[in-house]
Design an enzyme around this catalytic site. Sequence first.
Site, PDB file in Angstrom:
ATOM      1  N   HIS A 107      17.557  79.716 -30.000  1.00 44.55           N
ATOM      2  CA  HIS A 107      18.481  79.779 -29.154  1.00 44.55           C
ATOM      3  C   HIS A 107      19.709  79.878 -29.836  1.00 44.55           C
ATOM      4  O   HIS A 107      19.809  79.865 -31.051  1.00 44.55           O
ATOM      5  CB  HIS A 107      18.460  78.627 -28.004  1.00 44.55           C
ATOM      6  CG  HIS A 107      17.489  78.687 -27.027  1.00 44.55           C
ATOM      7  ND1 HIS A 107      17.641  78.738 -25.734  1.00 44.55           N
ATOM      8  CD2 HIS A 107      15.976  78.269 -27.352  1.00 44.55           C
ATOM      9  CE1 HIS A 107      16.254  78.737 -25.363  1.00 44.55           C
ATOM     10  NE2 HIS A 107      15.375  78.339 -26.042  1.00 44.55           N
ATOM     11  N   GLU A 150      19.511  75.869 -32.052  1.00 47.37           N
ATOM     12  CA  GLU A 150      20.867  76.744 -31.525  1.00 47.37           C
ATOM     13  C   GLU A 150      21.460  77.013 -32.831  1.00 47.37           C
ATOM     14  O   GLU A 150      22.013  76.447 -33.593  1.00 47.37           O
ATOM     15  CB  GLU A 150      21.585  75.780 -30.816  1.00 47.37           C
ATOM     16  CG  GLU A 150      20.770  75.082 -29.476  1.00 47.37           C
ATOM     17  CD  GLU A 150      20.754  75.902 -28.456  1.00 47.37           C
ATOM     18  OE1 GLU A 150      21.216  77.076 -28.300  1.00 47.37           O
ATOM     19  OE2 GLU A 150      20.323  75.572 -27.288  1.00 47.37           O
ATOM     20  N   HIS A 198      16.199  83.287 -23.607  1.00 48.91           N
ATOM     21  CA  HIS A 198      17.942  83.581 -22.612  1.00 48.91           C
ATOM     22  C   HIS A 198      18.315  84.926 -23.100  1.00 48.91           C
ATOM     23  O   HIS A 198      18.289  85.194 -24.375  1.00 48.91           O
ATOM     24  CB  HIS A 198      18.615  82.344 -23.167  1.00 48.91           C
ATOM     25  CG  HIS A 198      18.314  81.069 -22.480  1.00 48.91           C
ATOM     26  ND1 HIS A 198      18.354  80.032 -23.053  1.00 48.91           N
ATOM     27  CD2 HIS A 198      17.788  80.877 -21.128  1.00 48.91           C
ATOM     28  CE1 HIS A 198      18.148  78.966 -22.249  1.00 48.91           C
ATOM     29  NE2 HIS A 198      17.636  79.592 -21.107  1.00 48.91           N
ATOM     30  N   GLU A 223      21.028  85.708 -25.636  1.00 48.95           N
ATOM     31  CA  GLU A 223      20.977  85.084 -26.897  1.00 48.95           C
ATOM     32  C   GLU A 223      19.834  86.178 -27.935  1.00 48.95           C
ATOM     33  O   GLU A 223      19.224  85.715 -28.639  1.00 48.95           O
ATOM     34  CB  GLU A 223      20.028  83.813 -26.813  1.00 48.95           C
ATOM     35  CG  GLU A 223      21.323  82.808 -25.843  1.00 48.95           C
ATOM     36  CD  GLU A 223      20.502  81.309 -25.672  1.00 48.95           C
ATOM     37  OE1 GLU A 223      19.716  80.998 -26.468  1.00 48.95           O
ATOM     38  OE2 GLU A 223      21.556  80.726 -24.858  1.00 48.95           O
TER      39      GLU A 223
HETATM   40 ZN   LIG Z   1      19.435  79.308 -24.907  1.00 41.42          ZN
END
Ligand SMILES: [Zn+2]
Length: 351
Positions: A262, A321, A116, A119
């Site tokens: 992420h 994350e 992403h 990110e």
């Molecule tokens: Zn992500």
Amino acid sequence: MSPMIRHIVQRGETLFLIAKKYGLTVNVLLAANPDIKNPSLIIPGQAIHVPSLRKTIVVPQENYDYNKMMSDLDALSTVYPFIKVSTIGKSVSGRSIPAVQIGKGIKKVHYNGSFHANEWITTLLLMKFLEVYAKAYRDGKYIGHFNVKNLFERTSLWIVPMVNPDGVELVQNGIQPTDPLYDTVMRINRGLRDFRGWKANLRGVDLNDQFPARWEVEVARRSGLAPAPRDYPGPSPLSEPESRAMANFTRSHNFRLVIAFHTQGQEIYWGYRGLEPDESIRIVQRFVEVSGYKSIRYVESDAGYKDWFIQEWRRPGFTVECGRGTNPLPVKQFWDIWGKTIGIFLVGLDV
Ligand SMILES: [Zn+2]
């Protein structure tokens, strides 16, 4: 440890370019190489002494962009020749997507970052880990209680530090009207020049919604099916060059474990529809111990990279994350996130 690096002159390189590569000046290089009488007369194959004045190569900074990553990879593989850089394919805009290999074990592990666009701090984390790990190996050091030499000999780590280079560039540097994709991107972003909310690739496809793991279910979950800064799964699974490159790369290795990094939420996702192996829970418990992050087994989501990995290989796959707040996370969070993820990087190689 020697304060000098031996640099072999490549075709097309000048003393000026070599100095620039190491963040030095030509005069510093000349002082270290008294045998060079004429600075404009260096030849490919010749060895040059480069004083290693810089302590570190990867420096956490705002807008750590594609070019910065590429030049750091170049510098890292010069200083640590056991780091091998290759390419897994090209982005929509034609940027090479690099993969880095470090370690010589038969057990293969894969980490990736910046699926992403906003990110991109995950790229910086992976690059920093690469440097710290390489340096510890060269110097015969431990990291915490981890014996790096032992990890290095048991494991081959393959890192794809920036899966979505075009997206990262867009978030950090915007897009020029001369870019062939300028109109497309501006239309997708509804004319706004602020790309901080952008996660997708340049065609407005979310690369982590692209994998053939119940992709149709993910499509049905979405309301507006059109290119967007985030969450559009694309016209078909693996329709995008970046996700295709990741799928081919993953299929061409026999990975024992993968982690996709992420941001944000300080959570670790480890399951996919009951297909994850029994050992995943044991591994995620170790990740939780070293990071303080929370483990989450299932979420209402399909077609992600780790979902597909778990489904196809029935091996441990994770989405980590990192950090808290709104993406892109500010670089001032870097060392805090580093402190929580360094253990995950090491445990991933150890299990
Ligand atoms: Zn992500």
